[in-house]
Design a protein around this motif. Structure first.
Motif, PDB file in Angstrom:
ATOM      1  N   CYS A  30      44.231   3.286 -19.628  1.00 14.06           N
ATOM      2  CA  CYS A  30      44.065   4.104 -18.425  1.00 14.06           C
ATOM      3  C   CYS A  30      43.118   5.272 -18.698  1.00 14.06           C
ATOM      4  CB  CYS A  30      45.405   4.684 -17.964  1.00 14.06           C
ATOM      5  SG  CYS A  30      46.488   3.490 -17.191  1.00 14.06           S
ATOM      6  N   LYS A  31      43.163   5.748 -19.909  1.00 13.68           N
ATOM      7  CA  LYS A  31      42.355   6.924 -20.226  1.00 13.68           C
ATOM      8  C   LYS A  31      40.927   6.558 -20.612  1.00 13.68           C
ATOM      9  CE  LYS A  31      45.831  10.234 -21.524  1.00 13.68           C
ATOM     10  NZ  LYS A  31      45.272  11.300 -20.682  1.00 13.68           N
ATOM     11  N   GLU A  32      40.759   5.375 -21.194  1.00 12.15           N
ATOM     12  CA  GLU A  32      39.445   5.056 -21.726  1.00 12.15           C
ATOM     13  C   GLU A  32      38.703   4.009 -20.925  1.00 12.15           C
ATOM     14  OE1 GLU A  32      40.221   3.974 -25.737  1.00 12.15           O
ATOM     15  OE2 GLU A  32      40.791   6.015 -26.326  1.00 12.15           O
ATOM     16  N   ALA A  33      39.424   3.146 -20.234  1.00  8.67           N
ATOM     17  CA  ALA A  33      38.743   2.085 -19.485  1.00  8.67           C
ATOM     18  C   ALA A  33      39.284   2.073 -18.057  1.00  8.67           C
ATOM     19  CB  ALA A  33      38.962   0.746 -20.176  1.00  8.67           C
ATOM     20  N   GLU A  49      52.648  14.179 -18.567  1.00 13.85           N
ATOM     21  CA  GLU A  49      51.806  15.001 -19.456  1.00 13.85           C
ATOM     22  C   GLU A  49      50.823  15.829 -18.644  1.00 13.85           C
ATOM     23  OE1 GLU A  49      49.861  12.310 -22.142  1.00 13.85           O
ATOM     24  OE2 GLU A  49      48.173  11.967 -20.802  1.00 13.85           O
ATOM     25  N   LYS A  50      50.569  15.402 -17.380  1.00 15.22           N
ATOM     26  CA  LYS A  50      49.696  16.183 -16.502  1.00 15.22           C
ATOM     27  C   LYS A  50      50.491  17.158 -15.656  1.00 15.22           C
ATOM     28  CE  LYS A  50      45.680  14.272 -17.316  1.00 15.22           C
ATOM     29  NZ  LYS A  50      45.764  12.815 -17.155  1.00 15.22           N
ATOM     30  N   PHE A  51      51.825  17.175 -15.882  1.00 15.65           N
ATOM     31  CA  PHE A  51      52.650  18.153 -15.183  1.00 15.65           C
ATOM     32  C   PHE A  51      52.743  17.856 -13.686  1.00 15.65           C
ATOM     33  CE2 PHE A  51      53.480  23.067 -15.015  1.00 15.65           C
ATOM     34  CZ  PHE A  51      54.820  22.810 -14.796  1.00 15.65           C
ATOM     35  N   PHE A  52      52.713  16.586 -13.335  1.00 18.41           N
ATOM     36  CA  PHE A  52      52.876  16.197 -11.931  1.00 18.41           C
ATOM     37  C   PHE A  52      54.358  16.051 -11.628  1.00 18.41           C
ATOM     38  CE2 PHE A  52      48.905  14.114 -10.034  1.00 18.41           C
ATOM     39  CZ  PHE A  52      48.056  15.006 -10.659  1.00 18.41           C
ATOM     40  N   ALA A  53      54.798  16.735 -10.594  1.00 15.03           N
ATOM     41  CA  ALA A  53      56.195  16.594 -10.194  1.00 15.03           C
ATOM     42  C   ALA A  53      56.349  15.399  -9.257  1.00 15.03           C
ATOM     43  CB  ALA A  53      56.657  17.862  -9.489  1.00 15.03           C
ATOM     44  N   PHE A  54      57.456  14.688  -9.377  1.00 16.55           N
ATOM     45  CA  PHE A  54      57.737  13.583  -8.458  1.00 16.55           C
ATOM     46  C   PHE A  54      58.956  13.923  -7.617  1.00 16.55           C
ATOM     47  CE2 PHE A  54      56.048   9.055  -8.964  1.00 16.55           C
ATOM     48  CZ  PHE A  54      54.733   9.505  -9.054  1.00 16.55           C
ATOM     49  N   TRP A  55      58.843  13.597  -6.338  1.00 18.83           N
ATOM     50  CA  TRP A  55      59.990  13.835  -5.468  1.00 18.83           C
ATOM     51  C   TRP A  55      61.113  12.888  -5.837  1.00 18.83           C
ATOM     52  CZ3 TRP A  55      63.449  11.747  -2.203  1.00 18.83           C
ATOM     53  CH2 TRP A  55      64.179  12.645  -1.406  1.00 18.83           C
ATOM     54  N   THR A  86      48.817  11.333 -25.494  1.00 20.06           N
ATOM     55  CA  THR A  86      47.655  12.169 -25.747  1.00 20.06           C
ATOM     56  C   THR A  86      48.024  13.329 -26.666  1.00 20.06           C
ATOM     57  OG1 THR A  86      47.151  11.699 -23.452  1.00 20.06           O
ATOM     58  CG2 THR A  86      45.680  13.207 -24.598  1.00 20.06           C
ATOM     59  N   LEU A  87      49.130  13.998 -26.318  1.00 14.33           N
ATOM     60  CA  LEU A  87      49.564  15.144 -27.108  1.00 14.33           C
ATOM     61  C   LEU A  87      50.295  14.702 -28.371  1.00 14.33           C
ATOM     62  CD1 LEU A  87      51.014  17.354 -24.240  1.00 14.33           C
ATOM     63  CD2 LEU A  87      48.932  17.802 -25.535  1.00 14.33           C
ATOM     64  N   GLU A  88      50.729  13.462 -28.362  1.00 12.83           N
ATOM     65  CA  GLU A  88      51.577  12.942 -29.426  1.00 12.83           C
ATOM     66  C   GLU A  88      52.822  13.787 -29.587  1.00 12.83           C
ATOM     67  OE1 GLU A  88      48.756  12.609 -32.667  1.00 12.83           O
ATOM     68  OE2 GLU A  88      48.335  10.536 -32.078  1.00 12.83           O
ATOM     69  N   SER A 126      42.604  20.396 -21.833  1.00 15.32           N
ATOM     70  CA  SER A 126      41.963  19.572 -22.856  1.00 15.32           C
ATOM     71  C   SER A 126      42.315  18.098 -22.693  1.00 15.32           C
ATOM     72  CB  SER A 126      42.393  20.059 -24.240  1.00 15.32           C
ATOM     73  OG  SER A 126      43.785  19.878 -24.378  1.00 15.32           O
ATOM     74  N   LEU A 127      43.368  17.841 -21.912  1.00 17.67           N
ATOM     75  CA  LEU A 127      43.760  16.460 -21.719  1.00 17.67           C
ATOM     76  C   LEU A 127      42.731  15.689 -20.919  1.00 17.67           C
ATOM     77  CD1 LEU A 127      47.548  16.683 -20.936  1.00 17.67           C
ATOM     78  CD2 LEU A 127      46.442  15.761 -22.947  1.00 17.67           C
ATOM     79  N   PHE A 128      41.939  16.424 -20.171  1.00 14.89           N
ATOM     80  CA  PHE A 128      40.999  15.745 -19.281  1.00 14.89           C
ATOM     81  C   PHE A 128      39.746  15.417 -20.054  1.00 14.89           C
ATOM     82  CE2 PHE A 128      43.931  18.163 -16.919  1.00 14.89           C
ATOM     83  CZ  PHE A 128      44.263  17.368 -15.855  1.00 14.89           C
TER      84      PHE A 128
END
Lengths: 458, 882
Positions: free
Chosen positions: B520-523, B719-725, B810-812, B863-865
């Motif tokens: 997802c991150k690379e391709a 890891e992106k800090f997205f909240a889910f309902w 990503t952060l391991e 930095s994750l982006f």
């Protein structure tokens, strides 16, 4: 390579059949609760047959196993026809008249039997007309002979057996214009079949036996243990009375050649059988029929072959021995089985295995503590025991299947060994017959409550 | 409650002061011989009619009357407390894994404790404590997790050694135990008497109670409850409360407009014994042995012991059968395994004499949680049922929350996990319920590890791509009946028992999901997201826009083709739903919400949209297959397939266009991903789904495309800090509290729902703050993994709980999301949470009693982006940026 347990089960269950006597208004007035039956082939095709039917114009239920030899034609014919002959023999004069009138005027016939058949148990459609005509001739004679007496079951059974065998013989001598039928009746007559038939009506149990199949009663003793009571005598070389009978029927000069290597004329294992005209007809008759018969028959070495020391036919009869037994509450079940079962299992073991199976199934009746004093430990012990019993039988819903599983799979300790079972069932067709015979079993379960009530009435 | 006395048509009005009540409890069956007082006529109308005189019905009546409502009628078809309540084992246990259930049980315990004093009715309340035994380390971990949540709630609770167990309960065989949890304040009650006490108090407060009155159906007109029909006449009412226990399902279906209450009864057995030679003390703790599937309590000097067997016996699938419930049989063979477990646990009981094996049906729900709330289709129709055999533990708290719900419009706590609206008609099939409850009942005592899934009632709703994905190694989970992919087992990777591995530690899908995340991150990856709820709202004029502007906090008056992320807030500014809305045209909008919002969101919109035939709301969930293309190469795949330029200039982020993909035209493409990665979601009319999927996979090959599942998605979004309902966000959380002020347009010129509260929070600050925690000294391979619900400690003091967690490839490191509160050190009063307060603390996360240091962050790592973002993506990527 082994068959998986589920493959084993599907082989064992392929021919199983169960019948439960229907209840009316919650009452089962029959002394029979129902029966389980099953067959396991060793010959291809299987030469055993089984039949079960309820008599509709008289009371009672008929059950029978038939062990064919030299092909399955005779066993098939007997399995289709014998119960009709018995039922007709039992019918009162008025009913016979009614049936004859119906046939005469083309009206619908009263149904005589209600069959309880596995889908694999077939009737030969082609011969039905022929069979019917023979049967009709029989009842017409019965009408003419009207003795005015009520029919005795023993006599009816004997008459039916003899009459059918006679008809088989006659049909083969007369032949049929239809070439297929002509060949069929000859096949029937030249092959053979034993028959072991039970007639149950209330507490009256009659077993008519011709040959070496066997009927056995399972009796529960007061201490709960199981014992076996034979309700038939094997007609073979092991039966001294039977050997005596054969010797009596023939001149002393033949005494040595009559029974050789435990076989009749050194050839036939059962001493009584349907068909087998090679042991019944004169040599001249045999030759005439074979020569005028179809080519297939002529080409068959077996039919052409005349038994050695064949001087005073007939050597063989289909006349059954009939045993009458008054059912008692402790008589829980009846096992009818071809010799394939009895060769591998002792009747005492059969009684125990079926008895435990049936009570195991019945023990699923719930336990209730009610007002009794029961401790947790006692209850625990009781439940553990019940579980053990149920788990040993839970695989089979059919007592006959359960018995076959033991007959084929029992190890030296008398318990079913899956490995052995799997081996025996995966034998190639051509080898199977060397390790085991066709097995056909009917287990009839009796209704102790009804039997008890009958007893009280008397 | 169950009905029993059909022969008797007479009725007595039940009065608290009536001296006969005691006799009614002691001789439930002999009542036919006693002289019956004349029945009192039913009132013609009442504000509230409650059906069911068990602990639920009486508790609702009690709490409603306490809150000042007086015009209440409670109807019971048989006798008060004569159904499941009468048979209930009477154990009040607070050791519950779900936080809201724990709160209900805690409240119940406190309520019952003072009930006798309040009402004068003996409730048999006895604080005995309870011991939950662990035969395995995994069981002990699950107990430790519960202990952590009990402790932070101030409920005494400790993990104890087997030796200590023996001190607390001398009969227990401890040789196979690894530990236990002791909750000293758990209690025993007589549940029937608790109901009678609640009824007594309610009756004194003016509630009318009528026994032997059965409700035939509820009348509903134009979506509102208007009354109930009973065998003794009609009562007009505004509110109806269905507390009919195992009959609640049928009662819900008895009217013209069915109310679906998915529950199903199972037989439940427990054993009563005579007293021991030396009778057991009534203060002896209750023992729960979940590995043996049994519970054991002291009972009149002997014991009462039941359990949740592996092979439950569901009953009443075909519906109610009056005869059966009276004649339910004891089934000793069925109880056998539980008896073995009992004697293994307490071998000394061998010689104890049996009194009775009680068969008492209990009702179970599809997800093991009880059902409360208002019908999505009939306003004023409330339900409280399906207690999964914890009725007496929940009774007090559940009644309180439901009463609050009726009186205030919403309870004082987030009860979404219990809300009737989490279910729809799809969970109402009798076959589904029968199969599911057979799984649920044993699950009561099964070990529940992170991310377990139900195995029954599956493959009900599927995407058209189901078979394709399944053939490629998909492993499935289920949400609201919809099958969703967890991850794909790569070919040649023979992990047959992957689905069966149960662990609180690193799961064996770890590397599989890791490679999906990497892709997802690379391709580019494809995730089938068809389960999401999709609505269309359109109107002839401006009604659609006007209504949405009122119901949503973000500004929806955007140019056609724009997509807006926005909360659907309640009056208190809390999230009723969190969705993405695309403006398809001037007058029509396309709305995407979480899967389990299908019923709730529909009901909310129906209730809030004006009754205007020119305004059309349509559920189009089933019409579209949604494919999410995530990753930097998504843009390449899509532009090759559509011959349309997909670069940021032509297709900026948060845009929606209908375009062709392969041969299929009219595919709705949106530049959103739900994870923060670059990418698109394709909304494909289902008949094109297979075609588009095949095209995407073929074309994507050269870009390294592969399938991915929800576990990858979870890791990415957390890891992106997205909240889910439903997981992080609920009706008690405002956008201000989770860093989403940018999705609130206070000045859009409309007094939208919740605006006042948000304005106040903007000015005065918030009392909790959504925070991201990165575990510092946590060893992914060796340590217990976080799940959710772990307590958060700041400078050693409890400040809140986590709501979700995932390993960040990503952060391991492990990332936990959760809310931080600021409790005054002395008073415990909640104070405003400032950015400084968050930033200046030292944090620890408690996983099953073990604390791990954590770094708190209010913003995601930039930095994750790895990919440089397009300038207009600020809003998308900066979900949490202010």
């Amino acid at each position: 390579f082994y068959l998986t347990p589920s493959q084993v089960n599907s082989i064992l269950k392929a021919n199983e059949y169960s019948f439960k006597v229907p209840e009316f208004d919650g009452k089962n007035v029959s002394s029979v609760l129902g029966f389980d039956s099953n067959q396991l082939p060793a010959n291809a095709p299987i030469e055993d047959r089984r039949s079960a039917a309820t008599c509709l114009q008289t009371r009672g239920m008929l059950l029978g196993v038939f062990d064919g030899h030299a092909g399955c034609a005779c066993a098939q014919a007997v399995s289709e026809r014998l119960f009709y002959y018995i039922a007709v023999s039992l019918l009162p004069h008025e009913t016979l008249l009614e049936i004859e009138n119906a046939v005469e005027s083309g009206r619908a016939l009263l149904p005589i039997l209600q069959w309880h058949k596995h889908p694999n148990d077939y009737f030969s459609k082609e011969a039905s007309k022929l069979y019917f005509n023979s049967l009709r001739t029989y009842w017409q004679e019965l009408i003419d002979l009207n003795s005015g007496e009520t029919t005795d079951v023993r006599e009816a059974l004997i008459n039916a057996f003899k009459r059918l065998d006679n008809d088989i013989s006659l049909e083969a001598q007369v032949g049929d214009p239809n070439s297929f039928l002509n060949y069929l009746v000859l096949q029937v007559a030249f092959s053979g079949a034993t028959a072991c038939v039970a007639h149950v009506d209330g507490v009256d149990l009659h077993v008519a036996n011709t040959g070496d199949s066997r009927a056995m009663l399972g009796v529960q003793e007061e201490d709960g243990s199981w014992s076996a009571v034979n309700l038939s005598y094997d007609h073979n070389a092991q039966n001294e009375r039977e050997v005596e009978r054969v010797k009596m029927e023939h001149p002393k000069s033949e005494e040595k050649s009559l029974v050789k290597q435990d076989r009749l004329l050194g050839l036939l294992m059962p001493f009584r059988a349907f068909g087998d005209v090679k042991f019944k007809w004169s040599i001249e008759l045999q030759k005439r029929v074979v020569e005028s018969g179809p080519d297939q028959l002529n080409d068959n070495e077996y039919t052409k072959f005349i038994p050695p020391n064949y001087h005073t036919p007939p050597y063989l009869t289909a006349e059954p021995e009939v045993i009458h037994h008054k059912l008692r509450p402790q008589d829980k079940f009846l096992v009818l089985a071809t010799d394939g079962l009895w060769e591998t299992m002792h009747r005492q073991d059969v009684a125990r295995i079926v008895g435990e199976y049936l009570t195991g199934v019945h023990h699923q009746q719930p336990i209730a503590v009610g007002g009794y004093k029961v401790t947790l430990g006692q209850m625990h012990g009781l439940l553990t025991e019940r579980r053990a019993r149920i788990s040993s039988v839970f695989k089979d819903q059919n007592a006959a299947t359960h018995l076959i599983r033991h007959a084929v799979g029992n190890n030296e300790f008398g318990t079913v060994d899956h490995e052995r079972l799997s081996k025996m069932l995966s034998l190639p067709e051509e080898l199977a017959r060397m390790y085991r015979d066709d097995i056909t079993i009917i287990v009839v379960q009796f209704n102790s409550h009804v039997i008890g009530a009958y007893q009280n009435e008397e | 409650a169950a009905g029993m006395f059909l022969r008797l048509l007479s009725d007595i009005q039940w009065r608290a002061a009536h001296p006969k009540w005691r006799r009614m409890t002691s001789s439930q069956r002999s009542t036919s011989t006693t002289a019956e007082p004349q029945p009192v006529a039913l009132p013609a109308q009442a504000q509230v009619v409650i059906c069911g005189g068990g602990v639920m019905g009486t508790s609702v009546a009690y709490h409603l009357s306490k809150m000042g409502w007086k015009d209440i009628v409670l109807l019971e078809q048989g006798r008060l407390a004569a159904g499941t309540t009468r048979f209930c084992a009477g154990i009040v246990s607070t050791a519950r894994p779900v936080s809201i259930e724990l709160k209900m049980a805690h409240y119940s315990n406190k309520l019952y404790q003072q009930l006798e004093q309040e009402t004068g009715v003996q409730t048999g309340y006895m604080k005995t404590g309870s011991i939950s035994l662990a035969q395995t380390q995994d069981r002990l971990i699950s107990l430790k997790r519960i202990a952590s949540s009990l402790n932070v709630m101030g409920i005494p609770c400790e993990i104890i050694s087997p030796k200590k167990v023996l001190q607390l309960h001398p009969l227990i065989n401890i040789h196979d135990l690894v530990g236990a949890m002791y909750v000293p304040e758990d209690a025993l009650v007589s549940s029937a008497n608790v109901s009678l006490a609640l009824a007594t108090a309610a009756s004194r407060n003016g509630v009318q109670i009528h026994e032997r009155t059965s409700v035939s159906h509820v009348t509903i007109q134009k979506g509102y409850v208007t009354g109930v029909e009973t065998d003794r006449g009609r009562i007009q009412c505004e509110y109806f409360v269905n507390c009919a226990g195992q009959w609640a399902y049928e009662l819900g279906h008895s009217g013209e407009e069915p109310v679906h209450i998915p529950l199903h009864a199972c037989e439940h057995f427990y054993l009563l014994t005579h007293p021991l030679k030396e009778p057991l003390s009534s203060s002896l703790p209750t023992v729960v042995d979940p590995d043996g599937r049994i519970y054991i309590r002291n009972w009149q000097g002997g014991i009462l012991s039941g359990g949740f067997e592996k092979n439950p016996k569901p009953l009443f699938t075909e519906g109610r059968n009056q005869l059966e419930i009276q004649n339910l049989q004891e089934d000793w063979d069925h109880f056998g395994p539980l008896l073995s477990a009992l004697l293994r646990r307490m071998p000394g009981l061998e010689s104890l004499q049996i009194m009775q094996l009680v068969n008492c049906p209990e009702s179970f729900t599809p997800d093991m949680r009880c059902i409360m709330g208002q019908s999505p289709t009939a306003r004023g129709y409330f339900v409280l049922a399906g207690m999964n055999s914890a009725g007496i533990s929940y009774g007090g708290g559940a009644g309180k929350y439901l009463a609050e719900w009726i009186v205030n419009g919403y309870p004082s706590e987030n009860v979404w996990p219990l809300d009737l609206k989490r279910f729809g008609t799809l969970q109402s099939s009798r076959t589904f319920l029968r199969h599911r409850v057979m799984e649920v009942m044993p699950l009561m005592y099964d070990l529940k590890v992170p991310r377990w899934d139900f195995q029954t009632g599956r493959q009900l709703r599927t995407s058209p791509l189901y078979d394709r994905l399944d053939a490629q190694g998909a492993r499935w989970m289920e949400k609201h009946g919809f099958e969703r992919v967890k991850y794909f087992v790569p070919p040649g990777n023979d992990l047959l028992d992957l689905d069966h591995s149960k662990t609180f530690y690193k799961p064996d899908w770890f590397d599989i999901v890791g490679s999906e995340v990497k892709c997802c991150k690379e391709a580019v990856c494809v995730i089938d997201m068809s389960s999401f709820t999709k609505f269309e709202i359109s109107s002839t004029g401006d009604q659609a826009l006007e209504s949405l502007q009122y119901l949503f906090s973000n500004d929806l008056d955007v140019p056609v083709g724009h997509v807006v992320h926005t909360g659907m807030l309640n009056e208190k500014g809390g999230y009723e739903n969190d969705c993405s809305i695309a403006r398809l045209s001037k007058r029509s909008f396309f709305m995407i919400s979480p899967t389990d919002q299908q019923v709730h969101c529909w009901a909310w919109l129906k209730n809030h949209l004006p009754d205007d035939s020119n305004l059309v709301l349509e559920d189009v969930t089933w019409k579209y297959t949604a494919l999410n293309l995530i990753g930097p190469r998504a843009v390449d795949v899509l532009s090759e397939l559509s011959y349309a330029p997909m670069t940021a200039e032509h297709f900026p982020s948060l845009f929606c266009k209908e375009m062709s993909v392969g041969y299929a035209n009219g595919i709705r493409v949106m530049s959103i991903t739900h994870t923060g990665e670059p990418g698109f979601v394709l909304y494909i009319p289902i008949e094109y789904a297979l075609h588009v999927y095949n095209e995407v996979m073929n074309m994507g090959q050269k870009y390294g495309i592969r399938n991915a599942g929800y576990y990858a998605l979870r890791s990415l979004r957390i890891e992106k800090f997205f909240a889910f309902w439903g997981q992080d966000l609920d009706a008690f959380t405002t956008p201000m509290e989770c860093g989403r002020e940018f999705q609130v347009k206070l000045d859009k010129g409309i007094q939208f729902l919740g605006r006042e509260v948000l304005l106040d929070q903007k000015q005065n600050g918030v009392y909790k703050r959504f925070t991201m925690f990165i575990l510092e000294d946590h060893d992914t391979d060796m340590d217990l993994w976080p799940w959710w619900g772990e307590p958060i400690f700041r400078n050693g003091r409890y400040v809140g709980k986590t709501t979700s967690s995932a390993y960040s490839y990503t952060l391991e490191r492990h990332v936990c999301l959760g809310f931080v509160h600021h409790f005054d050190e002395k008073t415990g009063e909640e104070l405003v949470v400032t950015t400084d307060f968050i930033n200046q603390g030292e944090y620890e996360i408690d996983i099953a009693g073990q604390r791990f240091q954590a770094k708190a962050k209010l913003y995601p790592f930039s930095s994750l982006f790895t990919q440089r973002r397009r300038k207009d993506e600020v809003e998308l990527s900066g979900y949490q940026r202010e």
